[in-house]
Design a protein around this motif. Structure first.
Motif, PDB file in Angstrom:
ATOM      1  N   TRP A   1      -1.736   3.893  10.770  1.00 15.57           N
ATOM      2  CA  TRP A   1      -0.850   2.730  10.802  1.00 15.57           C
ATOM      3  C   TRP A   1      -1.683   1.474  10.771  1.00 15.57           C
ATOM      4  O   TRP A   1      -2.826   1.462  11.181  1.00 15.57           O
ATOM      5  CB  TRP A   1       0.019   2.762  12.050  1.00 15.57           C
ATOM      6  CG  TRP A   1       0.959   3.914  12.048  1.00 15.57           C
ATOM      7  CD1 TRP A   1       0.657   5.209  12.356  1.00 15.57           C
ATOM      8  CD2 TRP A   1       2.322   3.908  11.675  1.00 15.57           C
ATOM      9  NE1 TRP A   1       1.769   5.991  12.205  1.00 15.57           N
ATOM     10  CE2 TRP A   1       2.804   5.222  11.797  1.00 15.57           C
ATOM     11  CE3 TRP A   1       3.212   2.906  11.253  1.00 15.57           C
ATOM     12  CZ2 TRP A   1       4.119   5.565  11.512  1.00 15.57           C
ATOM     13  CZ3 TRP A   1       4.528   3.253  10.985  1.00 15.57           C
ATOM     14  CH2 TRP A   1       4.976   4.569  11.104  1.00 15.57           C
TER      15      TRP A   1
ATOM     16  N   PHE B   1      -1.659 -15.929  -6.774  1.00 20.88           N
ATOM     17  CA  PHE B   1      -0.423 -15.197  -7.073  1.00 20.88           C
ATOM     18  C   PHE B   1      -0.672 -13.692  -7.040  1.00 20.88           C
ATOM     19  O   PHE B   1       0.109 -12.925  -6.495  1.00 20.88           O
ATOM     20  CB  PHE B   1       0.111 -15.610  -8.447  1.00 20.88           C
ATOM     21  CG  PHE B   1       1.326 -14.833  -8.885  1.00 20.88           C
ATOM     22  CD1 PHE B   1       2.603 -15.254  -8.512  1.00 20.88           C
ATOM     23  CD2 PHE B   1       1.203 -13.691  -9.648  1.00 20.88           C
ATOM     24  CE1 PHE B   1       3.715 -14.532  -8.888  1.00 20.88           C
ATOM     25  CE2 PHE B   1       2.320 -12.965 -10.038  1.00 20.88           C
ATOM     26  CZ  PHE B   1       3.587 -13.399  -9.653  1.00 20.88           C
ATOM     27  N   PHE B   2      -1.801 -13.301  -7.637  1.00 18.48           N
ATOM     28  CA  PHE B   2      -2.086 -11.856  -7.714  1.00 18.48           C
ATOM     29  C   PHE B   2      -2.621 -11.305  -6.402  1.00 18.48           C
ATOM     30  O   PHE B   2      -2.211 -10.243  -5.965  1.00 18.48           O
ATOM     31  CB  PHE B   2      -3.066 -11.587  -8.852  1.00 18.48           C
ATOM     32  CG  PHE B   2      -2.496 -11.947 -10.195  1.00 18.48           C
ATOM     33  CD1 PHE B   2      -1.571 -11.114 -10.813  1.00 18.48           C
ATOM     34  CD2 PHE B   2      -2.870 -13.118 -10.826  1.00 18.48           C
ATOM     35  CE1 PHE B   2      -1.024 -11.458 -12.035  1.00 18.48           C
ATOM     36  CE2 PHE B   2      -2.318 -13.468 -12.044  1.00 18.48           C
ATOM     37  CZ  PHE B   2      -1.396 -12.637 -12.654  1.00 18.48           C
TER      38      PHE B   2
ATOM     39  N   GLU C   1      -2.164 -12.406  -3.385  1.00 21.84           N
ATOM     40  CA  GLU C   1      -1.141 -12.349  -2.343  1.00 21.84           C
ATOM     41  C   GLU C   1      -0.232 -11.143  -2.512  1.00 21.84           C
ATOM     42  O   GLU C   1       0.348 -10.629  -1.563  1.00 21.84           O
ATOM     43  CB  GLU C   1      -0.263 -13.610  -2.383  1.00 21.84           C
ATOM     44  CG  GLU C   1      -0.885 -14.786  -1.670  1.00 21.84           C
ATOM     45  CD  GLU C   1      -0.141 -16.076  -1.973  1.00 21.84           C
ATOM     46  OE1 GLU C   1       0.951 -16.023  -2.575  1.00 21.84           O
ATOM     47  OE2 GLU C   1      -0.686 -17.138  -1.620  1.00 21.84           O
ATOM     48  N   ARG C   2      -0.085 -10.756  -3.757  1.00 20.91           N
ATOM     49  CA  ARG C   2       0.822  -9.643  -4.016  1.00 20.91           C
ATOM     50  C   ARG C   2       0.097  -8.309  -4.176  1.00 20.91           C
ATOM     51  O   ARG C   2       0.682  -7.340  -4.626  1.00 20.91           O
ATOM     52  CB  ARG C   2       1.631  -9.949  -5.275  1.00 20.91           C
ATOM     53  CG  ARG C   2       2.653 -11.033  -5.042  1.00 20.91           C
ATOM     54  CD  ARG C   2       3.240 -11.560  -6.308  1.00 20.91           C
ATOM     55  NE  ARG C   2       4.297 -12.528  -6.014  1.00 20.91           N
ATOM     56  CZ  ARG C   2       4.097 -13.763  -5.613  1.00 20.91           C
ATOM     57  NH1 ARG C   2       2.859 -14.225  -5.456  1.00 20.91           N
ATOM     58  NH2 ARG C   2       5.107 -14.570  -5.364  1.00 20.91           N
ATOM     59  N   ASN C   3      -1.171  -8.312  -3.828  1.00 18.85           N
ATOM     60  CA  ASN C   3      -1.977  -7.083  -3.954  1.00 18.85           C
ATOM     61  C   ASN C   3      -1.988  -6.556  -5.379  1.00 18.85           C
ATOM     62  O   ASN C   3      -2.024  -5.350  -5.596  1.00 18.85           O
ATOM     63  CB  ASN C   3      -1.429  -5.975  -3.055  1.00 18.85           C
ATOM     64  CG  ASN C   3      -1.793  -6.206  -1.605  1.00 18.85           C
ATOM     65  OD1 ASN C   3      -2.410  -7.223  -1.292  1.00 18.85           O
ATOM     66  ND2 ASN C   3      -1.434  -5.283  -0.754  1.00 18.85           N
ATOM     67  N   LEU C   4      -1.885  -7.446  -6.346  1.00 19.86           N
ATOM     68  CA  LEU C   4      -1.842  -6.968  -7.731  1.00 19.86           C
ATOM     69  C   LEU C   4      -3.244  -6.926  -8.302  1.00 19.86           C
ATOM     70  O   LEU C   4      -3.997  -7.887  -8.198  1.00 19.86           O
ATOM     71  CB  LEU C   4      -0.971  -7.901  -8.580  1.00 19.86           C
ATOM     72  CG  LEU C   4       0.538  -7.794  -8.364  1.00 19.86           C
ATOM     73  CD1 LEU C   4       1.238  -8.942  -9.054  1.00 19.86           C
ATOM     74  CD2 LEU C   4       1.067  -6.469  -8.862  1.00 19.86           C
TER      75      LEU C   4
ATOM     76  N   LEU D   1      -5.115   5.874 -14.820  1.00 21.96           N
ATOM     77  CA  LEU D   1      -4.177   6.449 -13.872  1.00 21.96           C
ATOM     78  C   LEU D   1      -4.972   7.203 -12.819  1.00 21.96           C
ATOM     79  O   LEU D   1      -5.773   8.063 -13.144  1.00 21.96           O
ATOM     80  CB  LEU D   1      -3.287   7.413 -14.657  1.00 21.96           C
ATOM     81  CG  LEU D   1      -1.923   7.743 -14.119  1.00 21.96           C
ATOM     82  CD1 LEU D   1      -1.078   6.513 -13.993  1.00 21.96           C
ATOM     83  CD2 LEU D   1      -1.268   8.743 -15.057  1.00 21.96           C
ATOM     84  N   GLU D   2      -4.778   6.827 -11.581  1.00 23.33           N
ATOM     85  CA  GLU D   2      -5.564   7.514 -10.558  1.00 23.33           C
ATOM     86  C   GLU D   2      -4.807   8.675  -9.965  1.00 23.33           C
ATOM     87  O   GLU D   2      -3.596   8.636  -9.870  1.00 23.33           O
ATOM     88  CB  GLU D   2      -5.930   6.525  -9.472  1.00 23.33           C
ATOM     89  CG  GLU D   2      -7.107   5.679  -9.910  1.00 23.33           C
ATOM     90  CD  GLU D   2      -7.524   4.701  -8.829  1.00 23.33           C
ATOM     91  OE1 GLU D   2      -7.542   5.093  -7.652  1.00 23.33           O
ATOM     92  OE2 GLU D   2      -7.807   3.555  -9.184  1.00 23.33           O
TER      93      GLU D   2
ATOM     94  N   PRO E   1       5.236   2.547   5.827  1.00 25.63           N
ATOM     95  CA  PRO E   1       4.117   1.640   6.089  1.00 25.63           C
ATOM     96  C   PRO E   1       2.923   2.323   6.761  1.00 25.63           C
ATOM     97  O   PRO E   1       2.304   1.751   7.644  1.00 25.63           O
ATOM     98  CB  PRO E   1       4.729   0.602   7.018  1.00 25.63           C
ATOM     99  CG  PRO E   1       5.765   1.362   7.771  1.00 25.63           C
ATOM    100  CD  PRO E   1       6.298   2.398   6.840  1.00 25.63           C
ATOM    101  N   CYS E   2       2.628   3.521   6.391  1.00 26.93           N
ATOM    102  CA  CYS E   2       1.448   4.158   6.970  1.00 26.93           C
ATOM    103  C   CYS E   2       0.874   5.112   5.945  1.00 26.93           C
ATOM    104  O   CYS E   2       1.531   5.494   4.988  1.00 26.93           O
ATOM    105  CB  CYS E   2       1.812   4.913   8.244  1.00 26.93           C
ATOM    106  SG  CYS E   2       2.957   6.247   7.959  1.00 26.93           S
TER     107      CYS E   2
ATOM    108  N   ARG F   1      -5.002  13.510 -20.874  1.00 27.75           N
ATOM    109  CA  ARG F   1      -4.249  13.985 -19.710  1.00 27.75           C
ATOM    110  C   ARG F   1      -2.791  14.193 -20.102  1.00 27.75           C
ATOM    111  O   ARG F   1      -2.234  13.422 -20.867  1.00 27.75           O
ATOM    112  CB  ARG F   1      -4.283  12.950 -18.578  1.00 27.75           C
ATOM    113  CG  ARG F   1      -5.652  12.593 -18.133  1.00 27.75           C
ATOM    114  CD  ARG F   1      -5.591  11.539 -17.059  1.00 27.75           C
ATOM    115  NE  ARG F   1      -5.168  12.115 -15.789  1.00 27.75           N
ATOM    116  CZ  ARG F   1      -5.207  11.426 -14.644  1.00 27.75           C
ATOM    117  NH1 ARG F   1      -5.605  10.176 -14.627  1.00 27.75           N
ATOM    118  NH2 ARG F   1      -4.832  11.980 -13.516  1.00 27.75           N
TER     119      ARG F   1
ATOM    120  N   ALA G   1       3.885  -7.497   0.471  1.00 23.32           N
ATOM    121  CA  ALA G   1       3.175  -7.405  -0.802  1.00 23.32           C
ATOM    122  C   ALA G   1       3.946  -6.556  -1.810  1.00 23.32           C
ATOM    123  O   ALA G   1       4.092  -6.937  -2.970  1.00 23.32           O
ATOM    124  CB  ALA G   1       1.788  -6.831  -0.585  1.00 23.32           C
TER     125      ALA G   1
ATOM    126  N   SER H   1       6.995  -8.501  -3.163  1.00 26.07           N
ATOM    127  CA  SER H   1       6.673  -9.669  -3.988  1.00 26.07           C
ATOM    128  C   SER H   1       5.949  -9.257  -5.265  1.00 26.07           C
ATOM    129  O   SER H   1       5.981  -9.964  -6.256  1.00 26.07           O
ATOM    130  CB  SER H   1       5.845 -10.672  -3.187  1.00 26.07           C
ATOM    131  OG  SER H   1       4.674 -10.052  -2.721  1.00 26.07           O
TER     132      SER H   1
END
Lengths: 471, 135
Positions: free
Chosen positions: A423, A458-459, A461-464, A470-471, B27-28, B91, B116, B119
């Protein structure tokens, strides 16, 4: 079932599922639907009956139809009884009793109507030499019209019944064992006028399983000896049976003893302890005790003295309570349950409520433990409890909501036997993850000379991030 | 290297599309790959609170959630890869299920645009505007 358990009905009312645990909805819907259809058919037949054929004919169809409805209702009634009986067997005594009363209604109404219709038709036969002539009259003067009016009234009654039944079930189904529950006796009249003392105690604070119950008990100051004579003492020193007998007698003394319990569900306990602003068990306990006292005051009881067993340091607790209830004389003491009879009585109410809710615990998860499975006392050091915790693990979700996840015993076993869950908070607390820049790094030479292009906020903040594979 | 996404002939929208309550974004980080008794343990804990938001409990942690519909014109896919993929080869992934919405859960916090994940979906609209042909 023991008579005292009747007072704890709502604790027993812990349906397995939040949604439609008594599957009588559909049969009720179809039944009422059929009744409406039959009623509409009757009206249509009456209105559109050709004037050239026998005017009495519809009357006989109505009577046949009504007889058919009676048979249908008998079947419906038996089905409901059977369903509700299974509730009774599961411990929902009051509820099934009330349901029995409500659900007997359709058969009673239709039987009554059978009698009325018989009488009405007989009367028409007796007073008219030729029935056919009577049938040609308009509306209520004709037997056809009056019979139709009667069955319409009947249909309306049945629809009202149905609404009532659904509403009743709806209200009942809201109760669920993942939430807290407060049960209270009525405030005795004498406690509204005379000065009263109130005792607070809890049961099930330590166990890793099941709810924690807070109980209060109050009586007029001069009745303290009477409460004592009921046998109240520290609930831990009594046998389960003895406690139930005493609880029973507390409940019977409605003239001068009042009580109230709050069953704090294990889910509420661990949710409070694991929320972002962590709430300690002491805080949960304080809140519950304060809430129960406040409710009793709001209910009109004239409480002047309060006695409690301590939770945390006694002085601090006493100060906190005196600030909240300046009008009360608050006494926080160790071993209050053996010193003050009202506290002892409160501890019995709490303990009985906890045992009762555990003994009829229904797993919302739909888990059926094999016959004879025992989870022991629920205390972490009880080998039975440990065994239960070891053998009833879901690798991902851990335990059903009976278990307090926030207890270290449960946490430890989960760490060993279930998959890891990470967590947000764990990361924050883990010092190894903090990336503090060491002071020497400012003196060393920068390793990378290629300036990395900073992405627009912008990116970030949004974790973009842009990705090409492809992982 | 190419990635092929294949839909089986037998895959139909009706039986392949998951229900609204099938996908849960929790969320984990769960260090587990494989099946889980979601219906039995997790879905039974889901409740609607007084503001029509969702509440649930996961290993005793309180969760708050909302149902998020995927942006118009987009579809969520659950892909399955047979065998291990080695670098440099093509693949092939098979569509196992598809979904149009998911439940987004936060730990003890009502999900908002500040999250995140939520958004990030803004990008879809912006990207459409950025890449639209200029008249």
């Amino acid at each position: 079932m023991d008579s005292d358990l009747e007072y704890l009905q709502p604790v027993l009312n812990t349906p397995t599922h939040q949604y439609g645990y008594v599957p009588t909805i559909w049969i009720s819907v179809s039944y009422i639907f059929l009744t409406i259809i039959l009623e509409l058919t009757a009206v249509t037949v009456y209105v559109n009956w050709p004037s050239n054929s026998g005017q009495c004919e519809p009357l006989f169809y109505f009577l046949y139809g009504h007889a058919a409805v009676w048979f249908l209702t008998v079947i419906f009634d038996h089905y409901l009884k059977w369903r509700h009986h299974s509730l009774y067997l599961n411990g929902f005594l009051d509820f099934s009793e009330q349901l029995k009363k409500i659900s007997a209604f359709p058969l009673q109404v239709i039987s009554l109507w059978n009698a009325i219709l018989l009488a009405v038709v007989a009367w028409y036969h007796q007073t008219n030499d030729e029935l056919e002539k009577a049938c040609q009259q308009t509306l209520l003067k004709s037997p056809v019209g009056s019979v139709l009016a009667l069955i319409s009234v009947e249909a309306i009654l049945l629809i009202v019944f149905f609404g009532n039944y659904l509403y009743f079930k709806e209200v009942f189904q809201i109760k669920d064992n993942s939430e807290n529950l407060i049960l209270s006796s009525d405030v005795p009249e004498i406690c509204k006028t005379e000065k009263c003392m109130l005792g607070v105690d809890e049961a099930g604070r330590g166990p890793v399983l099941g709810p924690m119950v807070y109980g209060i008990c109050y009586c007029p100051l001069d009745k303290e000896a009477d409460v004592k004579s009921l046998g109240s003492a520290d609930s831990k020193t009594l046998t389960e049976q003895k406690r139930e007998t005493i609880f029973d007698s507390i409940c019977k003394e409605t003239s001068y003893v009042g009580w109230s319990v709050e069953v704090i569900s294990p889910n509420t306990i661990c949710n409070s302890m694991l929320q972002r602003q962590k709430k300690s068990l002491n805080q949960v306990s304080h809140d519950s005790a304060i809430g129960l006292i406040q409710r009793t005051l709001d209910a009109g009881a004239n409480i002047t003295e309060v006695y409690l067993d301590t939770v945390g340091p006694p002085e601090k607790y006493q100060e906190k309570l005196s600030l909240i209830f300046p009008q009360l004389k608050v006494t926080v003491a160790k071993k209050a349950d053996s010193t003050y009879p009202v506290v002892g009585a409160a501890s019995i109410c709490a303990k009985v409520a906890r045992d009762c809710s555990l003994s009829v615990w229904k797993f919302r998860e739909g888990i059926d433990l094999p016959e004879g499975t025992n989870w022991g006392s629920g205390y972490p050091n009880d080998p039975e409890t440990k065994k239960f915790l070891m053998h009833n693990i879901d690798p991902v979700f851990g335990y059903p909501q009976l278990v307090r996840f926030s207890w270290s015993t449960a946490e430890k076993i989960l760490k060993e036997k279930a998959v890891e869950m990470e967590w947000e908070s764990d990361e924050e607390n883990d010092p190894s993850i903090k990336n503090n820049t060491s002071i020497t790094s400012f003196f060393s030479q920068k390793t990378s000379s290629v300036p990395t292009r900073k992405r627009h906020a912008f990116f970030s903040e949004r974790n973009l991030v842009s990705t090409s594979c492809l992982e | 290297m190419t990635v092929h996404i294949k839909k089986s002939k037998h895959f139909t929208d009706e039986c392949g599309t998951l229900n609204k309550d099938s996908i849960h974004y929790v969320p984990c980080k769960i260090y587990h790959e494989g099946d889980a008794n979601v219906t039995k343990y997790f879905k039974t804990s889901i409740k609607t609170d007084e503001n029509k938001g969702l509440e649930a409990s996961l290993r005793g942690y309180p969760l708050k959630g909302i149902i998020v519909d995927l942006p118009k014109g987009y579809e969520g896919l659950i892909l399955e890869e047979n065998g291990k993929w080695t670098e440099g080869t093509d693949r092939t992934l098979h569509v196992r299920n598809q979904f149009n919405s998911l439940t987004y859960w936060n730990w003890d916090k009502v999900p908002t645009k500040d999250d995140a994940f939520l958004s990030a979906l803004d990008w879809i609209e912006i990207s459409e505007a950025v890449h639209a042909p200029v008249d």
